[in-house]
Design a protein around this motif. Structure first.
Motif, PDB file in Angstrom:
ATOM      1  N   ARG A  26      29.975 -15.990 -17.308  1.00 45.95           N
ATOM      2  CA  ARG A  26      31.147 -16.498 -17.697  1.00 45.95           C
ATOM      3  C   ARG A  26      32.006 -15.289 -18.841  1.00 45.95           C
ATOM      4  NH1 ARG A  26      32.744 -22.518 -18.834  1.00 45.95           N
ATOM      5  NH2 ARG A  26      32.139 -23.516 -16.883  1.00 45.95           N
ATOM      6  N   TYR A  27      30.999 -14.847 -19.565  1.00 47.87           N
ATOM      7  CA  TYR A  27      31.356 -14.199 -20.585  1.00 47.87           C
ATOM      8  C   TYR A  27      31.909 -12.680 -19.748  1.00 47.87           C
ATOM      9  CZ  TYR A  27      31.538 -10.324 -23.988  1.00 47.87           C
ATOM     10  OH  TYR A  27      31.837  -9.316 -24.935  1.00 47.87           O
ATOM     11  N   ARG A  28      30.975 -12.177 -18.661  1.00 45.26           N
ATOM     12  CA  ARG A  28      31.347 -10.958 -18.103  1.00 45.26           C
ATOM     13  C   ARG A  28      32.815 -11.152 -17.371  1.00 45.26           C
ATOM     14  NH1 ARG A  28      27.552  -7.524 -14.126  1.00 45.26           N
ATOM     15  NH2 ARG A  28      28.890  -5.781 -13.883  1.00 45.26           N
ATOM     16  N   ILE A  29      32.971 -12.148 -16.599  1.00 49.53           N
ATOM     17  CA  ILE A  29      34.172 -12.350 -15.974  1.00 49.53           C
ATOM     18  C   ILE A  29      35.348 -12.609 -16.815  1.00 49.53           C
ATOM     19  CG2 ILE A  29      34.178 -14.984 -15.684  1.00 49.53           C
ATOM     20  CD1 ILE A  29      34.917 -12.361 -12.739  1.00 49.53           C
ATOM     21  N   THR A  30      35.342 -13.108 -17.965  1.00 50.13           N
ATOM     22  CA  THR A  30      36.310 -12.929 -18.946  1.00 50.13           C
ATOM     23  C   THR A  30      36.662 -11.761 -19.397  1.00 50.13           C
ATOM     24  OG1 THR A  30      35.402 -15.041 -19.789  1.00 50.13           O
ATOM     25  CG2 THR A  30      36.991 -14.093 -21.024  1.00 50.13           C
ATOM     26  N   VAL A  31      35.711 -10.759 -19.663  1.00 54.17           N
ATOM     27  CA  VAL A  31      35.775  -9.431 -20.162  1.00 54.17           C
ATOM     28  C   VAL A  31      36.551  -8.708 -19.018  1.00 54.17           C
ATOM     29  CG1 VAL A  31      34.615  -7.289 -20.751  1.00 54.17           C
ATOM     30  CG2 VAL A  31      34.046  -9.659 -21.594  1.00 54.17           C
ATOM     31  N   GLN A  32      36.090  -9.045 -17.535  1.00 53.66           N
ATOM     32  CA  GLN A  32      36.692  -8.301 -16.540  1.00 53.66           C
ATOM     33  C   GLN A  32      38.233  -8.652 -16.399  1.00 53.66           C
ATOM     34  OE1 GLN A  32      34.089  -9.339 -13.507  1.00 53.66           O
ATOM     35  NE2 GLN A  32      32.764  -7.610 -13.561  1.00 53.66           N
ATOM     36  N   VAL A  33      38.406 -10.057 -16.704  1.00 53.65           N
ATOM     37  CA  VAL A  33      40.009 -10.488 -16.716  1.00 53.65           C
ATOM     38  C   VAL A  33      40.872  -9.511 -17.708  1.00 53.65           C
ATOM     39  CG1 VAL A  33      41.486 -12.322 -16.867  1.00 53.65           C
ATOM     40  CG2 VAL A  33      39.423 -12.542 -15.236  1.00 53.65           C
ATOM     41  N   ALA A  34      40.114  -9.706 -18.732  1.00 47.67           N
ATOM     42  CA  ALA A  34      40.842  -8.947 -19.965  1.00 47.67           C
ATOM     43  C   ALA A  34      41.212  -7.486 -19.741  1.00 47.67           C
ATOM     44  CB  ALA A  34      40.003  -9.210 -21.021  1.00 47.67           C
ATOM     45  N   ASN A  35      40.029  -6.845 -19.163  1.00 46.60           N
ATOM     46  CA  ASN A  35      40.101  -5.403 -18.907  1.00 46.60           C
ATOM     47  C   ASN A  35      41.003  -5.152 -17.778  1.00 46.60           C
ATOM     48  OD1 ASN A  35      38.309  -4.669 -20.786  1.00 46.60           O
ATOM     49  ND2 ASN A  35      36.482  -4.590 -19.425  1.00 46.60           N
ATOM     50  N   ARG A  36      41.294  -5.712 -16.880  1.00 52.00           N
ATOM     51  CA  ARG A  36      42.034  -5.807 -15.725  1.00 52.00           C
ATOM     52  C   ARG A  36      43.691  -6.036 -16.178  1.00 52.00           C
ATOM     53  NH1 ARG A  36      42.224  -7.013  -9.679  1.00 52.00           N
ATOM     54  NH2 ARG A  36      40.092  -6.253  -9.939  1.00 52.00           N
ATOM     55  N   ALA A  37      43.615  -7.208 -17.145  1.00 56.31           N
ATOM     56  CA  ALA A  37      44.853  -7.600 -17.683  1.00 56.31           C
ATOM     57  C   ALA A  37      45.567  -6.208 -18.620  1.00 56.31           C
ATOM     58  CB  ALA A  37      44.947  -8.507 -18.339  1.00 56.31           C
ATOM     59  N   LYS A  38      44.630  -5.816 -19.330  1.00 56.07           N
ATOM     60  CA  LYS A  38      44.952  -4.486 -20.175  1.00 56.07           C
ATOM     61  C   LYS A  38      45.519  -3.218 -19.451  1.00 56.07           C
ATOM     62  CE  LYS A  38      43.079  -2.031 -23.981  1.00 56.07           C
ATOM     63  NZ  LYS A  38      41.774  -1.956 -24.993  1.00 56.07           N
ATOM     64  N   ARG A  39      44.706  -2.969 -18.445  1.00 54.73           N
ATOM     65  CA  ARG A  39      45.186  -1.832 -17.351  1.00 54.73           C
ATOM     66  C   ARG A  39      46.326  -2.348 -16.756  1.00 54.73           C
ATOM     67  NH1 ARG A  39      39.894  -2.082 -15.471  1.00 54.73           N
ATOM     68  NH2 ARG A  39      40.517  -3.156 -13.566  1.00 54.73           N
TER      69      ARG A  39
END
Length: 76
Positions: A26-39
């Motif tokens: 769950r942590y990893r997918i949350t970080v991936q969503v955050a990184n994609r949103a930031k990009r």
């Protein structure tokens, strides 16, 4: 004031749950969503025409599409 179009919150919630349930961490997918949103936020800065959906919402929709439709990103 610019009014954003409304989106179906139940669909957003369902897609977020699909992402979390499909992820091994769950942590990893949350970080991936955050990184994609930031990009996307920085990409949207260049494209002033496309401000209809917040970057986090767009990231959730895109990533859930990729999860449910792997042909989008060319996975076997």
């Amino acid at each position: 004031m610019v009014k954003r179009p409304t989106f179906d919150s139940t669909q957003l919630t369902r897609r977020a749950e699909e992402l979390i349930n499909g992820a091994s961490n769950r942590y990893r997918i949350t970080v991936q969503v955050a990184n994609r949103a930031k990009r996307r936020r920085y990409e949207d800065f260049d494209n002033m025409d496309d401000h209809q959906m917040k970057p986090v919402m767009r990231a959730i929709f895109e990533m859930s599409d990729e999860l449910s439709q792997p042909e989008i990103i060319g996975l076997p």
